[in-house]
Design an enzyme around this catalytic site. Structure first.
Site, PDB file in Angstrom:
ATOM      1  N   HIS A  55      38.992 110.310 -33.352  1.00  0.00           N
ATOM      2  CA  HIS A  55      39.154 108.898 -33.031  1.00  0.00           C
ATOM      3  C   HIS A  55      40.115 108.259 -34.019  1.00  0.00           C
ATOM      4  CE1 HIS A  55      35.916 108.846 -36.007  1.00  0.00           C
ATOM      5  NE2 HIS A  55      36.073 107.538 -36.153  1.00  0.00           N
ATOM      6  N   HIS A  57      40.073 105.741 -36.313  1.00  0.00           N
ATOM      7  CA  HIS A  57      39.794 105.077 -37.586  1.00  0.00           C
ATOM      8  C   HIS A  57      40.591 105.702 -38.733  1.00  0.00           C
ATOM      9  CE1 HIS A  57      35.718 103.111 -36.299  1.00  0.00           C
ATOM     10  NE2 HIS A  57      36.764 102.403 -35.948  1.00  0.00           N
ATOM     11  N   ASP A  59      39.996 106.484 -41.770  1.00  0.00           N
ATOM     12  CA  ASP A  59      39.402 107.539 -42.584  1.00  0.00           C
ATOM     13  C   ASP A  59      39.356 108.877 -41.843  1.00  0.00           C
ATOM     14  OD1 ASP A  59      37.395 106.374 -40.915  1.00  0.00           O
ATOM     15  OD2 ASP A  59      35.817 107.265 -42.142  1.00  0.00           O
ATOM     16  N   HIS A  60      39.896 108.897 -40.617  1.00  0.00           N
ATOM     17  CA  HIS A  60      40.029 110.144 -39.854  1.00  0.00           C
ATOM     18  C   HIS A  60      41.480 110.475 -39.542  1.00  0.00           C
ATOM     19  CE1 HIS A  60      35.646 110.560 -38.852  1.00  0.00           C
ATOM     20  NE2 HIS A  60      35.710 109.324 -39.295  1.00  0.00           N
ATOM     21  N   HIS A 111      30.944 104.653 -30.815  1.00  0.00           N
ATOM     22  CA  HIS A 111      31.461 104.296 -32.143  1.00  0.00           C
ATOM     23  C   HIS A 111      32.820 103.621 -31.985  1.00  0.00           C
ATOM     24  CE1 HIS A 111      32.077 104.601 -36.451  1.00  0.00           C
ATOM     25  NE2 HIS A 111      33.216 105.250 -36.260  1.00  0.00           N
ATOM     26  N   ASP A 131      32.299 110.797 -35.665  1.00  0.00           N
ATOM     27  CA  ASP A 131      31.306 109.801 -36.061  1.00  0.00           C
ATOM     28  C   ASP A 131      30.357 109.450 -34.917  1.00  0.00           C
ATOM     29  OD1 ASP A 131      32.575 109.780 -38.469  1.00  0.00           O
ATOM     30  OD2 ASP A 131      33.318 107.721 -38.346  1.00  0.00           O
ATOM     31  N   HIS A 169      30.738 112.895 -41.861  1.00  0.00           N
ATOM     32  CA  HIS A 169      30.322 112.160 -43.061  1.00  0.00           C
ATOM     33  C   HIS A 169      29.031 112.747 -43.632  1.00  0.00           C
ATOM     34  CE1 HIS A 169      33.109 108.706 -42.902  1.00  0.00           C
ATOM     35  NE2 HIS A 169      33.029 108.852 -41.589  1.00  0.00           N
TER      36      HIS A 169
END
Length: 255
Positions: A55, A57, A59-60, A111, A131, A169
Site C-alpha cells: 500500500h 503509506h 513507511d512502506h 487500512h 498492515d 510491524h
C-alpha cells in the site's frame, strides 16, 4: 527453497527479504527505508531484483526512489498512481512471479483503499499482508470502512492454516494485551503473551506467525466466539460478527 528474513527499519517496521540459496538476486517487501536494505545487500553481496508493495503509506514506500535508482528492480504494487516507480500494477485476481514462485494478489482494503496482500502456496505457504493482519491484531482504518476490513480479514482467514503470516510491524505485544482484555479466558492468548515478551526481551522478532495460531489468539478473527462477543458487548453492538468486529476495532483505537 525460499527463505524469508526481516530487516528492521524505522521504529517498528519489518522489511521482509526473500532469497534463494542458488541466486544472489533477492526480493524485498514494503521498503519504507532504503538504508537498512542497502546495508544488508552490500554486506551479503546480494542484488535487488524485485520489490513488492502492499500500500501507499510512506513507511512502506519511502525507500523506493533510492532502491530503484541503485538496482532498477521490478516493482509490483497496487494500482495507485500515488506510488511512483511501479513497473507492474496488480489487483484482485492477478498473479505475479517472484523468484520462480507464483504469488496470488488479494485486495484487502480497510487500512487503506489500495491495500493488497501477496500469497504464495507451497511448503509452507507465505502471506505478505502489510498492515491488514498483524499478529493478534489488525490495521487501523485510515481510509476504509469496518465492513471492508472485516471482509478483508475473512479473505485472509480463508487461506491454509499453515500459512506463515509476515506482517509489516512489530506490534505483537501491544496487540496481545488488547487480546487479553477482549478474550480474557483464552489460555492461548496468555501463553502467546509470555512467548512474545520473551522474544522481545532477547530483541528477537515475534513474526512470522501462523494463520492457525492467529485464529486462536487474534480477537479480530474470533468475532464469532461467544466469549469475545460477550466482552465486546460492553463496548458496543455485537448483533452480528461484523458488528462485533466494528466494536472491537473502535475499542482498540482507544485502548
Amino acid at each position: 527453497m525460499l527463505s524469508v528474513t526481516p530487516i528492521p527499519a524505522l521504529s517498528d517496521n519489518y522489511i521482509w527479504l526473500m532469497r534463494q540459496d542458488t541466486s544472489p538476486e533477492v526480493c524485498v517487501v514494503d521498503p519504507g527505508d532504503a538504508e537498512p536494505v542497502l546495508r544488508v545487500l552490500e554486506q551479503e553481496g546480494l542484488t535487488l531484483g524485485t520489490i513488492l508493495v502492499t500500500h501507499h503509506h510512506p513507511d512502506h514506500t519511502g525507500g523506493l526512489p533510492q532502491l530503484i535508482e541503485r538496482y532498477s528492480p521490478q516493482v509490483i504494487g497496487p494500482d495507485n498512481p500515488g506510488i511512483e516507480g511501479l513497473t507492474e500494477r496488480v489487483g484482485k485476481g492477478d498473479t505475479c512471479r517472484v523468484m520462480g514462485r507464483r504469488f496470488d494478489v488479494h485486495e484487502v482494503p480497510g487500512h487503506t483503499r489500495d491495500h493488497i496482500a501477496f500469497f504464495t502456496a507451497g511448503i509452507p505457504p507465505l502471506l505478505f499482508c502489510g498492515d491488514t493482519l498483524f499478529s493478534a491484531g489488525c490495521g487501523r482504518l485510515f481510509e476504509g470502512t469496518p465492513e471492508e476490513m472485516y471482509r478483508s480479514l475473512q479473505t485472509l482467514a480463508a487461506l491454509p492454516d499453515d500459512t506463515l503470516v509476515f506482517a509489516a510491524h512489530e506490534y505483537t505485544l501491544a496487540n496481545l494485551r488488547f487480546a487479553q482484555a477482549a478474550d480474557p479466558h483464552n489460555r492461548d492468548v496468555a501463553d502467546a503473551l509470555v512467548e512474545a515478551q520473551r522474544a522481545r526481551n532477547l530483541d528477537r522478532p515475534t513474526l512470522p506467525s501462523h494463520l492457525a495460531r492467529e485464529k486462536r489468539i487474534n480477537p479480530f478473527l474470533r468475532c464469532a466466539d461467544p466469549d469475545v462477543r460477550a466482552t465486546a458487548a460492553r463496548h458496543g453492538s455485537t448483533d452480528t460478527d461484523q458488528a462485533t468486529f466494528t466494536t472491537l476495532r473502535a475499542w482498540k483505537d482507544n485502548f
